[in-house]
Design a protein around this motif. Sequence first.
Motif, PDB file in Angstrom:
ATOM      1  N   SER A 355      58.509 -31.907 -56.666  1.00 24.40           N
ATOM      2  CA  SER A 355      58.714 -32.340 -55.284  1.00 24.40           C
ATOM      3  C   SER A 355      57.596 -31.783 -54.414  1.00 24.40           C
ATOM      4  CB  SER A 355      60.075 -31.849 -54.777  1.00 24.40           C
ATOM      5  OG  SER A 355      60.281 -32.237 -53.436  1.00 24.40           O
ATOM      6  N   ILE A 356      56.948 -32.660 -53.649  1.00 27.43           N
ATOM      7  CA  ILE A 356      55.843 -32.255 -52.775  1.00 27.43           C
ATOM      8  C   ILE A 356      56.320 -32.363 -51.329  1.00 27.43           C
ATOM      9  CG2 ILE A 356      53.437 -32.685 -52.132  1.00 27.43           C
ATOM     10  CD1 ILE A 356      53.102 -34.145 -54.819  1.00 27.43           C
ATOM     11  N   ASP A 357      56.486 -31.232 -50.689  1.00 34.05           N
ATOM     12  CA  ASP A 357      56.900 -31.220 -49.281  1.00 34.05           C
ATOM     13  C   ASP A 357      56.459 -29.906 -48.649  1.00 34.05           C
ATOM     14  OD1 ASP A 357      58.613 -29.360 -50.410  1.00 34.05           O
ATOM     15  OD2 ASP A 357      60.390 -30.617 -50.260  1.00 34.05           O
ATOM     16  N   GLY A 358      56.677 -29.767 -47.347  1.00 31.35           N
ATOM     17  CA  GLY A 358      56.337 -28.535 -46.656  1.00 31.35           C
ATOM     18  C   GLY A 358      54.895 -28.123 -46.846  1.00 31.35           C
ATOM     19  N   GLU A 359      54.688 -26.864 -47.269  1.00 31.57           N
ATOM     20  CA  GLU A 359      53.336 -26.340 -47.463  1.00 31.57           C
ATOM     21  C   GLU A 359      52.594 -27.085 -48.570  1.00 31.57           C
ATOM     22  OE1 GLU A 359      53.493 -22.164 -48.117  1.00 31.57           O
ATOM     23  OE2 GLU A 359      54.204 -21.690 -46.088  1.00 31.57           O
ATOM     24  N   LYS A 360      53.313 -27.543 -49.565  1.00 35.36           N
ATOM     25  CA  LYS A 360      52.678 -28.307 -50.646  1.00 35.36           C
ATOM     26  C   LYS A 360      52.111 -29.613 -50.108  1.00 35.36           C
ATOM     27  CE  LYS A 360      55.776 -26.474 -54.192  1.00 35.36           C
ATOM     28  NZ  LYS A 360      56.836 -26.803 -55.171  1.00 35.36           N
ATOM     29  N   MET A 361      52.878 -30.283 -49.252  1.00 41.30           N
ATOM     30  CA  MET A 361      52.408 -31.537 -48.674  1.00 41.30           C
ATOM     31  C   MET A 361      51.206 -31.295 -47.769  1.00 41.30           C
ATOM     32  SD  MET A 361      52.605 -34.788 -48.423  1.00 41.30           S
ATOM     33  CE  MET A 361      54.190 -35.395 -49.013  1.00 41.30           C
ATOM     34  N   GLU A 362      51.236 -30.198 -47.019  1.00 40.58           N
ATOM     35  CA  GLU A 362      50.108 -29.882 -46.134  1.00 40.58           C
ATOM     36  C   GLU A 362      48.852 -29.601 -46.956  1.00 40.58           C
ATOM     37  OE1 GLU A 362      48.062 -29.500 -42.637  1.00 40.58           O
ATOM     38  OE2 GLU A 362      50.084 -30.292 -43.017  1.00 40.58           O
ATOM     39  N   ALA A 363      49.016 -28.873 -48.074  1.00 41.04           N
ATOM     40  CA  ALA A 363      47.875 -28.594 -48.962  1.00 41.04           C
ATOM     41  C   ALA A 363      47.322 -29.888 -49.539  1.00 41.04           C
ATOM     42  CB  ALA A 363      48.305 -27.647 -50.079  1.00 41.04           C
ATOM     43  N   LEU A 364      48.190 -30.803 -49.912  1.00 42.14           N
ATOM     44  CA  LEU A 364      47.754 -32.076 -50.478  1.00 42.14           C
ATOM     45  C   LEU A 364      47.015 -32.910 -49.440  1.00 42.14           C
ATOM     46  CD1 LEU A 364      47.684 -34.069 -52.814  1.00 42.14           C
ATOM     47  CD2 LEU A 364      49.965 -34.865 -52.137  1.00 42.14           C
ATOM     48  N   ARG A 365      47.504 -32.933 -48.209  1.00 45.28           N
ATOM     49  CA  ARG A 365      46.842 -33.702 -47.153  1.00 45.28           C
ATOM     50  C   ARG A 365      45.429 -33.189 -46.897  1.00 45.28           C
ATOM     51  NH1 ARG A 365      52.066 -33.475 -43.433  1.00 45.28           N
ATOM     52  NH2 ARG A 365      53.119 -35.392 -44.047  1.00 45.28           N
ATOM     53  N   LYS A 366      45.275 -31.867 -46.835  1.00 42.95           N
ATOM     54  CA  LYS A 366      43.944 -31.297 -46.585  1.00 42.95           C
ATOM     55  C   LYS A 366      42.989 -31.613 -47.732  1.00 42.95           C
ATOM     56  CE  LYS A 366      45.529 -27.518 -43.607  1.00 42.95           C
ATOM     57  NZ  LYS A 366      45.749 -26.062 -43.486  1.00 42.95           N
ATOM     58  N   TYR A 367      43.502 -31.520 -48.927  1.00 39.56           N
ATOM     59  CA  TYR A 367      42.689 -31.812 -50.112  1.00 39.56           C
ATOM     60  C   TYR A 367      42.224 -33.265 -50.100  1.00 39.56           C
ATOM     61  CZ  TYR A 367      41.723 -32.304 -55.169  1.00 39.56           C
ATOM     62  OH  TYR A 367      41.153 -32.556 -56.393  1.00 39.56           O
ATOM     63  N   LEU A 368      43.145 -34.188 -49.863  1.00 36.73           N
ATOM     64  CA  LEU A 368      42.806 -35.611 -49.858  1.00 36.73           C
ATOM     65  C   LEU A 368      41.883 -35.974 -48.699  1.00 36.73           C
ATOM     66  CD1 LEU A 368      46.292 -37.130 -50.778  1.00 36.73           C
ATOM     67  CD2 LEU A 368      44.269 -37.024 -52.237  1.00 36.73           C
ATOM     68  N   VAL A 471      36.503 -27.131 -46.279  1.00 35.79           N
ATOM     69  CA  VAL A 471      36.520 -27.374 -47.725  1.00 35.79           C
ATOM     70  C   VAL A 471      37.147 -26.185 -48.450  1.00 35.79           C
ATOM     71  CG1 VAL A 471      35.125 -27.816 -49.766  1.00 35.79           C
ATOM     72  CG2 VAL A 471      34.522 -28.900 -47.606  1.00 35.79           C
ATOM     73  N   LEU A 472      36.811 -24.972 -48.027  1.00 35.87           N
ATOM     74  CA  LEU A 472      37.412 -23.785 -48.632  1.00 35.87           C
ATOM     75  C   LEU A 472      38.918 -23.766 -48.397  1.00 35.87           C
ATOM     76  CD1 LEU A 472      34.826 -20.987 -47.698  1.00 35.87           C
ATOM     77  CD2 LEU A 472      34.996 -22.314 -49.815  1.00 35.87           C
ATOM     78  N   ARG A 473      39.339 -24.206 -47.228  1.00 33.97           N
ATOM     79  CA  ARG A 473      40.768 -24.260 -46.916  1.00 33.97           C
ATOM     80  C   ARG A 473      41.478 -25.252 -47.844  1.00 33.97           C
ATOM     81  NH1 ARG A 473      42.367 -21.908 -42.370  1.00 33.97           N
ATOM     82  NH2 ARG A 473      40.287 -22.121 -41.452  1.00 33.97           N
ATOM     83  N   ALA A 474      40.828 -26.392 -48.062  1.00 31.68           N
ATOM     84  CA  ALA A 474      41.396 -27.394 -48.968  1.00 31.68           C
ATOM     85  C   ALA A 474      41.446 -26.859 -50.400  1.00 31.68           C
ATOM     86  CB  ALA A 474      40.566 -28.676 -48.911  1.00 31.68           C
ATOM     87  N   GLY A 477      44.257 -24.220 -50.762  1.00 32.76           N
ATOM     88  CA  GLY A 477      45.563 -24.860 -50.825  1.00 32.76           C
ATOM     89  C   GLY A 477      45.805 -25.537 -52.159  1.00 32.76           C
ATOM     90  N   TYR A 478      44.764 -26.204 -52.673  1.00 31.98           N
ATOM     91  CA  TYR A 478      44.919 -26.924 -53.936  1.00 31.98           C
ATOM     92  C   TYR A 478      45.120 -25.952 -55.105  1.00 31.98           C
ATOM     93  CZ  TYR A 478      44.290 -30.020 -57.844  1.00 31.98           C
ATOM     94  OH  TYR A 478      44.508 -30.708 -59.007  1.00 31.98           O
ATOM     95  N   ASP A 487      47.555 -17.795 -64.094  1.00 36.98           N
ATOM     96  CA  ASP A 487      46.734 -16.597 -64.078  1.00 36.98           C
ATOM     97  C   ASP A 487      45.448 -16.835 -63.280  1.00 36.98           C
ATOM     98  OD1 ASP A 487      46.090 -13.893 -65.127  1.00 36.98           O
ATOM     99  OD2 ASP A 487      44.474 -14.955 -66.155  1.00 36.98           O
ATOM    100  N   CYS A 488      44.811 -17.979 -63.524  1.00 40.38           N
ATOM    101  CA  CYS A 488      43.567 -18.316 -62.824  1.00 40.38           C
ATOM    102  C   CYS A 488      43.818 -18.475 -61.327  1.00 40.38           C
ATOM    103  CB  CYS A 488      42.976 -19.617 -63.371  1.00 40.38           C
ATOM    104  SG  CYS A 488      42.876 -19.694 -65.165  1.00 40.38           S
ATOM    105  N   ALA A 489      44.884 -19.182 -60.983  1.00 39.37           N
ATOM    106  CA  ALA A 489      45.206 -19.418 -59.575  1.00 39.37           C
ATOM    107  C   ALA A 489      45.491 -18.112 -58.857  1.00 39.37           C
ATOM    108  CB  ALA A 489      46.403 -20.360 -59.463  1.00 39.37           C
ATOM    109  N   ALA A 490      46.245 -17.224 -59.504  1.00 36.45           N
ATOM    110  CA  ALA A 490      46.577 -15.937 -58.886  1.00 36.45           C
ATOM    111  C   ALA A 490      45.317 -15.119 -58.619  1.00 36.45           C
ATOM    112  CB  ALA A 490      47.538 -15.166 -59.786  1.00 36.45           C
ATOM    113  N   HIS A 491      44.387 -15.129 -59.567  1.00 36.51           N
ATOM    114  CA  HIS A 491      43.133 -14.378 -59.381  1.00 36.51           C
ATOM    115  C   HIS A 491      42.310 -14.974 -58.238  1.00 36.51           C
ATOM    116  CE1 HIS A 491      43.125 -11.317 -62.457  1.00 36.51           C
ATOM    117  NE2 HIS A 491      43.562 -12.184 -63.356  1.00 36.51           N
ATOM    118  N   PHE A 492      42.261 -16.305 -58.163  1.00 39.76           N
ATOM    119  CA  PHE A 492      41.483 -16.921 -57.082  1.00 39.76           C
ATOM    120  C   PHE A 492      42.089 -16.601 -55.724  1.00 39.76           C
ATOM    121  CE2 PHE A 492      40.515 -20.295 -54.058  1.00 39.76           C
ATOM    122  CZ  PHE A 492      39.134 -20.308 -54.122  1.00 39.76           C
ATOM    123  N   VAL A 493      43.413 -16.694 -55.610  1.00 43.96           N
ATOM    124  CA  VAL A 493      44.077 -16.380 -54.334  1.00 43.96           C
ATOM    125  C   VAL A 493      43.837 -14.921 -53.962  1.00 43.96           C
ATOM    126  CG1 VAL A 493      46.330 -16.162 -53.213  1.00 43.96           C
ATOM    127  CG2 VAL A 493      45.808 -18.196 -54.571  1.00 43.96           C
TER     128      VAL A 493
END
Length: 658
Positions: A355-368, A471-474, A477-478, A487-493
Amino acid sequence: MELDIIGIALKLWLLNALMINCNSAAISLKDQSPIGGQGLYNASDDVVILNATNFKTNVYGSTRSWLVEFYNSWCGYCYRFAPSWKALASDILSWNDIVVVAAIDCADDDNNPICREYEIMHYPMLKYFSVNAHPPSLGLVIEKGDNIDSVRHNLVSRLETEQQEGRGSTWPNITPYRNVEITDIWRTTSSNVKYFFFIFENTDSPLGTEVILDLHRIGSLQIRRVTSDNELLCVMNKVTKFPTLIAFGRNESQRVVNVRVSSRQGVRRAIKDYVIARGVNIDETIGTTVSHDTAWNAENAHQTTIGAKSLIVKSREEQEEEQRSLKKTDDYLYQLDLENALRYSMNNEISQTKSIDGEKMEALRKYLAVLAAYFPLRRSNTYLEVIRDVVKSRTTMTGEEFSQLAKTTEEEMSPVYSGLPHQWMGCKGSANSYRGYPCGLWTMFHMLTVNFALEPNKVPQADFSQDPAAVLRAMHGYIGTFFGCADCAAHFVEIAGKNRIFDARSRDEAVLWLWRAHNEVNARLSGDATEDPEHKKIQYPAAEHCPACRYVNGSWNEEEVLQYLRTKYSYNSIKYDGISGYDSDVGTINVGNGSRVRLGRLAKEKRTTAFGWDLNVFDISICVVLYVTSAAILVLVCIKFAVKRTKKKSHINLLFKA
């Protein structure tokens, strides 16, 4: 004016059609093989390989429980975890009539719907399915822990709970022995049993359960565990230390068995030696396990050392020696790498989210939004613009809906991409398990940051146009929301927070921020098991590709680095190697706002329609265009008649008033 109206009408019609039909794709896409490779397990492993075809038939309604690893074959952590999962499967192979160790590759397109249905949000994810499980059960998440012992202990805890809750009635009894009397244990024991053992242990110990499961196939033995909270039984048997092993023979008094090493292997060995000394024959292969503890701990220590490695600037001599030892590689930006990264992201990764909503939806919008503005699709960005606009109009959607939206839009506007999927160029590894998609994603975001800096006025009306860190913000979020390797995502964040990703004050500063972050990741993964032996993780750019990027003392000349990045990742530097069989001059139609929809492509491949007609892709494209054009003309005719009717009505009203 009329052309603009036609363009706007066409785009509006297409948007509406896609929103209505995104759940029923008309033509199936071809050649959607996983970019991640062939998977991490094979028939020689003790891991059962599941897929979309056999998953539910095996897991549901089974007389055994299932412990399933949902993994992704390109995920670095999954690659490192695979040897441990194989070791666990071998370690508890004697339990396979009770619990099966299995795995399913979510990088495989065919398995993608299964992984989405079972709410796999990161990789690897372990899920336990009970005996005789049925839909809608999605399994219980089992924590991986820090090592193989942790995974096994977590599984044991789950099995104990299962039996206490009434499941696993055919298993050996692994619940603690609660009676205070042990003199009548033989009354309910099978006549085949020659010796009965009690393992006295602490309440939180998995030892007794593990030994019971290890030896449960030996019919001449019965083993039960007694926990330290059964104080009366402990006192009656004079047990003061844990673990303690007590043996009972049918015609013998109880004996305390000496356990040299207080471990799973030690207790198992003590039981085995005791009964063999009394003439009981035991198959030497039963209960035998290979200890992987030493290998695991050595590997873990190695990974910890690498993970703690800091960014140390090497001497120029060390760097030059390192470069000489590496296989020479090119240093180009390839369209195929960019498109394969985009394709996998759009068709596979985002759709994993249930399910994509809330912060996930906002991250997707910025990415797209960033992709639609700056990704260099050769055949126009209308594909990305349409998906961006549909998502922007929604507050929530499922991953399956997004998947259908992406695929339906791609089919309607085919061809969107220049080449075949899973064909990497600059990101090609020496084996399928190396590089690929993670490399492509890094490449794509480098390209986006650079061209966002080079063409600041390309999309002046975009919501993010005034944000130098857009772009960094997108990307943040992605990666934090959709990137499958946990593991990769956690290290990047973590890097993003430590290095203040959103504090970039200019677009050039954002370009350099990403370069520094990438080198920090390279330093962490240098020497890692996931490193391609033919493409070492170096501090880039290499001296051979940018001699001016380092000062004499080996430190970075960031002005030259910025110039190097702006040159390498600019649109003008994109190479189209590997793209063949496509006509670059096929006509397009204007749909407004400077965007163009491609009319079709000349291709040798053919597709059979639902009516049995053998049409090639060009034929189908022409049909789609004619259909779209006819619909647009019909809309305009309706508008024209409506306008004439309104004018006529106004004229009649004026006559009556006169």
